[in-house]
Design a protein around this motif. Structure first.
Motif, PDB file in Angstrom:
ATOM      1  N   SER A  36      25.160  50.149  63.461  1.00 13.30           N
ATOM      2  CA  SER A  36      23.923  49.521  63.904  1.00 13.30           C
ATOM      3  C   SER A  36      22.995  50.514  64.573  1.00 13.30           C
ATOM      4  O   SER A  36      21.892  50.189  64.973  1.00 13.30           O
ATOM      5  CB  SER A  36      24.231  48.383  64.873  1.00 13.30           C
ATOM      6  OG  SER A  36      24.655  48.908  66.104  1.00 13.30           O
ATOM      7  N   GLN A  37      23.458  51.746  64.732  1.00  8.79           N
ATOM      8  CA  GLN A  37      22.607  52.769  65.349  1.00  8.79           C
ATOM      9  C   GLN A  37      22.806  54.071  64.604  1.00  8.79           C
ATOM     10  O   GLN A  37      23.420  54.996  65.111  1.00  8.79           O
ATOM     11  CB  GLN A  37      23.029  52.998  66.796  1.00  8.79           C
ATOM     12  CG  GLN A  37      22.592  51.924  67.751  1.00  8.79           C
ATOM     13  CD  GLN A  37      23.037  52.247  69.165  1.00  8.79           C
ATOM     14  OE1 GLN A  37      24.149  52.722  69.357  1.00  8.79           O
ATOM     15  NE2 GLN A  37      22.176  52.016  70.113  1.00  8.79           N
ATOM     16  N   ALA A  38      22.326  54.120  63.403  1.00  8.37           N
ATOM     17  CA  ALA A  38      22.545  55.317  62.597  1.00  8.37           C
ATOM     18  C   ALA A  38      21.705  56.460  63.166  1.00  8.37           C
ATOM     19  O   ALA A  38      20.484  56.362  63.233  1.00  8.37           O
ATOM     20  CB  ALA A  38      22.156  55.041  61.155  1.00  8.37           C
ATOM     21  N   PRO A  39      22.337  57.569  63.594  1.00  5.19           N
ATOM     22  CA  PRO A  39      21.556  58.651  64.182  1.00  5.19           C
ATOM     23  C   PRO A  39      20.829  59.468  63.126  1.00  5.19           C
ATOM     24  O   PRO A  39      21.286  59.582  61.991  1.00  5.19           O
ATOM     25  CB  PRO A  39      22.611  59.510  64.883  1.00  5.19           C
ATOM     26  CG  PRO A  39      23.875  59.241  64.149  1.00  5.19           C
ATOM     27  CD  PRO A  39      23.772  57.879  63.559  1.00  5.19           C
ATOM     28  N   GLU A  54      23.079  61.187  68.393  1.00  2.77           N
ATOM     29  CA  GLU A  54      24.443  60.949  68.831  1.00  2.77           C
ATOM     30  C   GLU A  54      24.951  62.271  69.408  1.00  2.77           C
ATOM     31  O   GLU A  54      24.947  63.288  68.717  1.00  2.77           O
ATOM     32  CB  GLU A  54      25.300  60.534  67.628  1.00  2.77           C
ATOM     33  CG  GLU A  54      26.473  59.677  67.984  1.00  2.77           C
ATOM     34  CD  GLU A  54      27.231  59.165  66.742  1.00  2.77           C
ATOM     35  OE1 GLU A  54      27.585  57.998  66.726  1.00  2.77           O
ATOM     36  OE2 GLU A  54      27.453  59.970  65.818  1.00  2.77           O
ATOM     37  N   LEU A  55      25.371  62.223  70.672  1.00  5.20           N
ATOM     38  CA  LEU A  55      26.002  63.397  71.259  1.00  5.20           C
ATOM     39  C   LEU A  55      27.468  63.325  70.891  1.00  5.20           C
ATOM     40  O   LEU A  55      28.101  62.296  71.106  1.00  5.20           O
ATOM     41  CB  LEU A  55      25.874  63.357  72.788  1.00  5.20           C
ATOM     42  CG  LEU A  55      24.487  63.571  73.349  1.00  5.20           C
ATOM     43  CD1 LEU A  55      24.425  63.095  74.791  1.00  5.20           C
ATOM     44  CD2 LEU A  55      24.143  65.062  73.298  1.00  5.20           C
ATOM     45  N   VAL A  56      28.012  64.404  70.362  1.00  4.11           N
ATOM     46  CA  VAL A  56      29.408  64.366  69.938  1.00  4.11           C
ATOM     47  C   VAL A  56      30.145  65.608  70.394  1.00  4.11           C
ATOM     48  O   VAL A  56      29.564  66.698  70.507  1.00  4.11           O
ATOM     49  CB  VAL A  56      29.525  64.234  68.400  1.00  4.11           C
ATOM     50  CG1 VAL A  56      28.925  62.928  67.925  1.00  4.11           C
ATOM     51  CG2 VAL A  56      28.888  65.413  67.698  1.00  4.11           C
ATOM     52  N   THR A  57      31.446  65.429  70.639  1.00  6.07           N
ATOM     53  CA  THR A  57      32.244  66.594  71.025  1.00  6.07           C
ATOM     54  C   THR A  57      32.537  67.449  69.795  1.00  6.07           C
ATOM     55  O   THR A  57      32.377  66.979  68.657  1.00  6.07           O
ATOM     56  CB  THR A  57      33.581  66.156  71.636  1.00  6.07           C
ATOM     57  OG1 THR A  57      34.241  65.275  70.717  1.00  6.07           O
ATOM     58  CG2 THR A  57      33.362  65.435  72.949  1.00  6.07           C
ATOM     59  N   GLY A  58      32.961  68.674  70.025  1.00  7.89           N
ATOM     60  CA  GLY A  58      33.180  69.604  68.917  1.00  7.89           C
ATOM     61  C   GLY A  58      34.236  69.124  67.932  1.00  7.89           C
ATOM     62  O   GLY A  58      34.258  69.531  66.782  1.00  7.89           O
ATOM     63  N   LYS A 114      26.001  62.684  52.522  1.00  4.14           N
ATOM     64  CA  LYS A 114      25.367  61.418  52.197  1.00  4.14           C
ATOM     65  C   LYS A 114      26.330  60.276  52.479  1.00  4.14           C
ATOM     66  O   LYS A 114      27.505  60.355  52.192  1.00  4.14           O
ATOM     67  CB  LYS A 114      25.015  61.418  50.713  1.00  4.14           C
ATOM     68  CG  LYS A 114      24.153  60.258  50.275  1.00  4.14           C
ATOM     69  CD  LYS A 114      23.554  60.586  48.922  1.00  4.14           C
ATOM     70  CE  LYS A 114      23.149  59.332  48.180  1.00  4.14           C
ATOM     71  NZ  LYS A 114      21.993  58.671  48.784  1.00  4.14           N
ATOM     72  N   GLY A 115      25.811  59.235  53.077  1.00  8.62           N
ATOM     73  CA  GLY A 115      26.650  58.063  53.300  1.00  8.62           C
ATOM     74  C   GLY A 115      27.344  58.061  54.652  1.00  8.62           C
ATOM     75  O   GLY A 115      27.924  57.066  55.044  1.00  8.62           O
ATOM     76  N   PHE A 116      27.269  59.147  55.392  1.00 11.12           N
ATOM     77  CA  PHE A 116      27.887  59.152  56.717  1.00 11.12           C
ATOM     78  C   PHE A 116      26.813  58.839  57.753  1.00 11.12           C
ATOM     79  O   PHE A 116      25.787  59.509  57.826  1.00 11.12           O
ATOM     80  CB  PHE A 116      28.522  60.518  57.006  1.00 11.12           C
ATOM     81  CG  PHE A 116      29.156  60.595  58.365  1.00 11.12           C
ATOM     82  CD1 PHE A 116      28.630  61.408  59.358  1.00 11.12           C
ATOM     83  CD2 PHE A 116      30.266  59.817  58.671  1.00 11.12           C
ATOM     84  CE1 PHE A 116      29.213  61.460  60.622  1.00 11.12           C
ATOM     85  CE2 PHE A 116      30.848  59.862  59.920  1.00 11.12           C
ATOM     86  CZ  PHE A 116      30.323  60.685  60.905  1.00 11.12           C
ATOM     87  N   HIS A 117      27.048  57.815  58.561  1.00 12.80           N
ATOM     88  CA  HIS A 117      26.044  57.393  59.531  1.00 12.80           C
ATOM     89  C   HIS A 117      26.627  57.315  60.923  1.00 12.80           C
ATOM     90  O   HIS A 117      26.256  56.464  61.707  1.00 12.80           O
ATOM     91  CB  HIS A 117      25.503  56.010  59.142  1.00 12.80           C
ATOM     92  CG  HIS A 117      24.896  55.974  57.780  1.00 12.80           C
ATOM     93  ND1 HIS A 117      23.650  56.471  57.500  1.00 12.80           N
ATOM     94  CD2 HIS A 117      25.385  55.522  56.620  1.00 12.80           C
ATOM     95  CE1 HIS A 117      23.398  56.306  56.217  1.00 12.80           C
ATOM     96  NE2 HIS A 117      24.435  55.742  55.651  1.00 12.80           N
ATOM     97  N   LEU A 146      21.434  67.462  61.050  1.00 16.59           N
ATOM     98  CA  LEU A 146      20.617  66.373  60.538  1.00 16.59           C
ATOM     99  C   LEU A 146      21.477  65.387  59.744  1.00 16.59           C
ATOM    100  O   LEU A 146      22.443  65.783  59.100  1.00 16.59           O
ATOM    101  CB  LEU A 146      19.533  66.915  59.590  1.00 16.59           C
ATOM    102  CG  LEU A 146      18.600  67.980  60.136  1.00 16.59           C
ATOM    103  CD1 LEU A 146      17.678  68.457  59.020  1.00 16.59           C
ATOM    104  CD2 LEU A 146      17.788  67.438  61.290  1.00 16.59           C
ATOM    105  N   SER A 147      21.085  64.139  59.781  1.00 19.40           N
ATOM    106  CA  SER A 147      21.760  63.183  58.893  1.00 19.40           C
ATOM    107  C   SER A 147      21.178  63.341  57.501  1.00 19.40           C
ATOM    108  O   SER A 147      20.041  63.819  57.343  1.00 19.40           O
ATOM    109  CB  SER A 147      21.562  61.745  59.367  1.00 19.40           C
ATOM    110  OG  SER A 147      20.267  61.300  59.020  1.00 19.40           O
TER     111      SER A 147
END
Lengths: 894, 120
Positions: free
Chosen positions: A260-263, A181-185, A252-255, A217-218
């Motif tokens: 449906s697309q857990a990075p 997942e690309l995310v902004t700051g 933990k627990g944050f996706h 990392l997740s």
């Protein structure tokens, strides 16, 4: 009952007064008051049911409960088959329901595990977008809008954008494809996420394009891939061959925002180039981001939307003036563009999704499980009533001997409760396994699902609720029956007062048969739909087709060399006799996303298509490999090659549907087309061939397609299609060998049969079909048991009648016919009740079906036949037994 | 099951006999449960009637047969109690039972008390 209670009270009072009068007399004779009372009691004798004066003699409530439980246990073990069936019904009903409820709750109801999720919203561009179309799915916004809005608005306290993608991650010596997942700051800050290890992105990590090679990392990925190693911070990895370092681990627990697309990893938005191939981040004519925001306190989504309307209008108008705006746009398109609206949608659940994608299948799933539960409960009630009837005599004798109705009812309730408790416990224990199985289906779609198979408080509470309801239902029948028992009636010889019970049970069974038919129909329809999708889905034969991907650009190749390498691989494939036909394309068929654009057509008149058409760049032999025939003109060949770097556009092949839609009255060959978006440009491309169309992106759509020669443009990646009669096991290593011979550093990814790839798209359909089949099986089984039980009972209660008939000379067959006749009646009534229900429910599932109507005659016919066969089968044993009743046996007094 | 020691002098009662005793006790007027029990005990010399409680099933039975009827009232000690009295059928039944018993007693007495040598 009122009279009886009154007399109980009277008796008690009389006894008490008797004892007191006697005590008075003894006192008068000289005894002390307490001695007199004791003596008077002793004189009276032991009558606990009349006079509970001494509460120390009365058993405590939990003692009674323990006795009842032990007694209930004995009774349950005494009739093992019935008990086992009831237990099985409850386990299935409760287990499946709990599992599906847990999943549906997570998918449809639960909020993201972030701070104050109710404050989150997502932006949606509603209306016409002028540009190269969108990349990705769902509410897409151009990055430029995000940047400008960030500076100008006053309704959001924070904003963030994200874009999903897939990359190759090399860590240690293993390389694998993972979701990213690309995310902004601002992303992690806005959501209120704190790191489990190291740190998370801030605005400083997202300033300069391509200058922030850092990775988060997740938690799950950190556990599975790095074994939860706490020294992972600072570790170097390669993302699509770019070196990056790990700076943190998410909690933990944050996706992410799309369950449906857990990075597996997060990257800063500025690193967009590493993940996506479509040029500059601030390119205004492309949109690929999802924008989330947190509302200011007290602001509702509606107010925010209203507040932004004016700003958005300004944005649109300014956009038109800017550089990069296509020189000539159709006035109608311009109008629609300016009429667009920026919607603010609630975002507490994360990524909004189209109903059809997920809600519908989940709802259908939930409805089916509810039906199954209902069936299970009906079965339980049916069998419980059968038990109650069988124990009528027992109950009657006990009532006559003085057992209070209250006690007997309690006993029945305890028995039912025991079954429900055990059934519930086992069901809840099995529920995670059922969830896991369902999830394994869902996950084969476009990535890891963030749904958990574990049950949380709500799921357990639901299970408890269901168990209670099951207890009530299954206990109600027998308890009511026990309360209404008239001792004399039951003690009569065989039959007795069971008429009402049989009527109720017949009704229950008819209900069961109806439900079974509904579920059978569902299974049949979903199965047929799946088969249609598989065979006709892509529009060409998916059998014996092998596919794999080679991405030289990821291994450090320059674009020109990459193209050459791919060509070499193709040549080798085509030369090798093991393979039949082979071809390669830049974009894989049906792999999500892809290339698309509007098209400018210089036919009889100059026009541009309203919508973006799917496009691909393919090699000679590609259509041959797919089995798609060329109906007019030619395939690409040696003429359509550009040996230098960069692009050239000269020729194109279009699909039949393209011709039908846009060139209906012209000969398509020689017509010129070009990319839309810039109507001032002359059309450069010549149509050189027409092919039978197929479905490029989704299995259910069918839009006109345009193909360009792959060797006339850049090709950093290529997906190969090879048709061969050989087995996959022999082909796979041969393919790897060929690629290795071209260059050992090139890796082969996504190597599989095309059927396997399609199946990924059919995740929900497959799940519905498989589960539908399982449900139908259970339903039929439960229905069969129900029918059998009722017919057995009915037959037994007519034993005397049968015996009489036999004695009077009726043939043996007659009895059997009678029973089977009843079976037929039950079945027909059940079917008759079900058909209007199916017709009514049809609308719910219509959108899920493909290639088959809800009232498909073949499916209905098959379902009805199956059900009738089952009903007859269930009736066969009682019928056989009844036809062998001898007169003597019938009149036996029992 | 009793809560008193078995007094060897106490004769075990058959169901029917208790009925007669009750009817007899009520012959001369209404009485409540405790009164009936005491009366039987006293007039039999304390040798009949083991548990007062066993009176009540008998009373219920007699009531069902309509030989006695019951009515709430107040006892000598101002206690609320149920009083029983014979119905006309009850009076009749008592006479029937009495003659039956006397015949039985006479017969038993003859059999048990006669000297075999006296038999002619």
């Amino acid at each position: 009952m009122w009279g009886r209670d009154r007399s109980d009270l009277d008796e008690r009072e009389e006894v008490q007064s008797h004892i007191r009068i006697e005590a008075d007399r003894l006192e008068a004779e000289g005894l002390a008051p307490d001695e007199a009372l004791a003596a008077a009691r002793a004189q009276f004798g032991y009558t606990p049911h009349l006079d509970p004066l001494d509460s120390s003699l009365r058993p405590k409530w939990f003692e009674v409960l323990i006795w009842d439980t032990r007694y209930a246990l004995r009774r349950l073990i005494a009739s093992p088959i019935t008990s086992a069936t009831i237990l099985a019904s409850l386990v299935i009903g409760i287990g499946v329901n709990t599992a599906i409820f847990s999943l549906a709750d997570q998918a449809l109801v639960r909020s993201l595990p972030v701070d104050a999720p109710d404050e989150l919203v997502q932006l949606e561009w509603e209306g016409r977008f002028i540009g190269q179309g969108g990349r990705g799915a769902g509410h897409l916004i151009p990055h430029a809008l995000f940047l400008e809005l960030g500076g100008d608005q006053e309704v959001f306290q924070d904003m963030a954008a994200r874009s999903p993608g897939e990359v190759t991650l090399l860590a240690g010596d293993r390389s694998e494809r993972v979701q990213t997942e690309l995310v902004t700051g601002s992303y992690f800050r806005m959501l209120g996420i704190r790191p489990a290890l190291g740190r998370l992105f801030s605005e400083d990590d997202d300033r300069i394009p391509d200058a922030h090679p850092i990775v988060i990392l997740s938690h799950d990925y950190w556990q599975s891939r790095f074994a939860g190693d706490s020294t992972v911070i600072g570790r170097l990895v390669r993302v699509n061959a770019r070196p990056m370092s790990v700076v943190g681990v998410a909690p933990k627990g944050f996706h992410g925002t799309d369950w449906s697309q857990a990075p597996a990893i997060w990257l800063p938005m500025m690193m967009n180039d590493v993940v996506h191939e479509w040029g500059r981040l601030d390119e205004r004519r492309i949109r690929f981001q999802h924008v989330f925001a947190r509302l200011d306190p007290g602001v509702t989504p509606e107010r925010a939307e209203a507040a932004l309307a004016g700003w958005f209008q300004g944005y649109l108008r300014a956009d038109i003036q800017r550089e990069g705006w296509p020189d000539a746009v159709e006035p109608s398109d311009m109008e629609q563009y300016l009429a667009s609206a920026l919607r603010v949608r609630p975002g507490r659940q994360g990524q909004a999704r189209r109903d059809a994608d997920l809600r519908q299948p989940m709802l259908i799933l939930s409805a089916s499980t509810a039906l199954l539960l209902l069936l299970a409960c009906l079965n339980v009630a049916n069998l419980s009533m059968a038990k109650a009837v069988a124990r009528q005599k027992d109950t009657a004798v006990r009532t006559a001997l003085g057992a209070s109705r209250h006690r007997i009812v309690m006993e029945r309730v305890v028995e039912a409760g025991l079954l429900a408790a055990v059934g519930g416990a086992v069901g809840v224990a099995l529920a995670p396994a059922i969830s896991r199985w369902t999830l394994s289906y869902l996950s084969m779609g476009s990535g890891e699902m963030a749904l958990s198979a574990q049950l949380d408080g709500r799921a357990l509470a639901t299970a408890l609720g269901i168990s209670v309801v099951a207890t009530l239902l299954s206990g109600a029948g027998p308890a009511w029956f026990a309360a209404a028992a008239r001792p004399m009636g039951a003690l009569k010889i065989r039959g007795g007062s069971a008429g009402a019970a049989l009527g109720v049970r017949r009704a229950l069974v008819i209900g069961q048969v109806s439900l079974a038919l509904v579920l059978l129909m569902g299974a049949g329809l979903f199965g047929k739909s799946l088969r249609s999708l598989r065979s006709e889905g892509p529009g060409f034969s998916a059998e014996q087709l092998l596919t794999f991907k080679v991405t030289p650009a990821n291994e450090g190749y320059e674009l020109l060399e990459s193209k050459r390498a791919l060509r070499t691989v193709l040549d080798e494939l085509q030369r090798d006799r093991t393979f039949g036909s082979a071809g390669v394309a830049v974009f894989p068929v049906m792999d999500g996303g892809g290339w698309g654009n509007t098209v400018l057509i210089e036919g009889a008149e100059r026009m541009e298509t309203q919508e973006s058409l799917p496009m691909n760049a393919v090699s000679p032999g590609y259509f041959d490999a797919l089995g798609v025939s060329i109906v007019l003109g030619r395939d690409f060949d040696a003429r359509d090659v550009w040996e230098e770097d960069g692009w050239v556009v000269r020729s194109a092949i279009v699909s039949e549907s393209f011709v039908e839609r846009y060139l209906p009255n012209q000969h398509p060959l020689g017509v010129r087309i070009d990319f839309g978006g810039d109507p001032s440009r002359p059309a450069r491309v010549e149509i050189v061939g027409v092919v039978q169309g197929y479905r490029e992106h989704h299995l259910r759509e069918s839009t006109p397609q345009v193909f360009f020669p792959i060797w006339e443009r850049t090709a950093g990646t290529g997906t190969f299609y090879v048709r061969s009669a050989s087995a996959f096991e022999t082909l796979a290593p041969a393919v790897r060998e060929i690629v290795r011979e071209v260059d050992p550093v090139l890796s082969v990814t996504d190597l599989r049969t095309f059927e396997a790839q399609i199946d990924q798209h059919l995740v929900f359909e497959r799940m519905l079909a498989e589960l539908g089949r399982a449900f139908a099986l259970f339903a039929t089984l439960l229905g069969m048991i129900g029918v059998y039980a009722v017919l057995s009972f009915s037959a037994e209660s007519r034993t005397k009648e049968m015996g009489l008939r036999a004695a009077l000379g009726a043939p043996q067959r007659a009895a059997a016919v009678l029973i089977l006749g009843e079976a037929l009646r039950l079945g027909t009534m059940g079917i008759a009740m079900a058909l209007p229900v199916i017709w009514a429910l049809g609308g719910l599932i219509e959108s899920q079906l493909f290639g088959v109507e809800v009232v498909d005659l073949q499916t209905v016919g098959t379902a009805v036949l199956i059900l009738l066969a089952v009903v007859f089968g269930a009736g066969a044993v009682p019928a056989w037994r009844m036809s062998h009743v001898s007169a003597l046996e019938a009149f036996r007094v029992d | 099951m009793t809560t008193q020691e078995k007094n060897p002098n106490r004769v075990e009662l058959l169901q029917g006999t208790l009925d007669v005793l009750i009817l007899r006790t009520l012959q001369h007027g209404r009485q409540h449960g405790q009164g009936i029990a005491r009366a039987i005990q006293e007039t039999s010399g304390d040798s009949l009637l083991v548990d007062h409680g066993s009176l009540y099933p008998a009373l219920k039975r007699l009531g069902k047969k309509k030989w006695i009827r019951a009515e709430w009232g107040v006892s000598a000690n101002n206690r609320r109690a149920r009083f029983y009295e014979l119905t006309p059928q009850g009076h009749e039944q008592l006479e029937v039972e009495k003659s039956g018993w006397f015949r039985l007693v006479a017969a038993m007495g003859r059999v048990l008390g006669a000297d075999p040598s006296e038999a002619q």
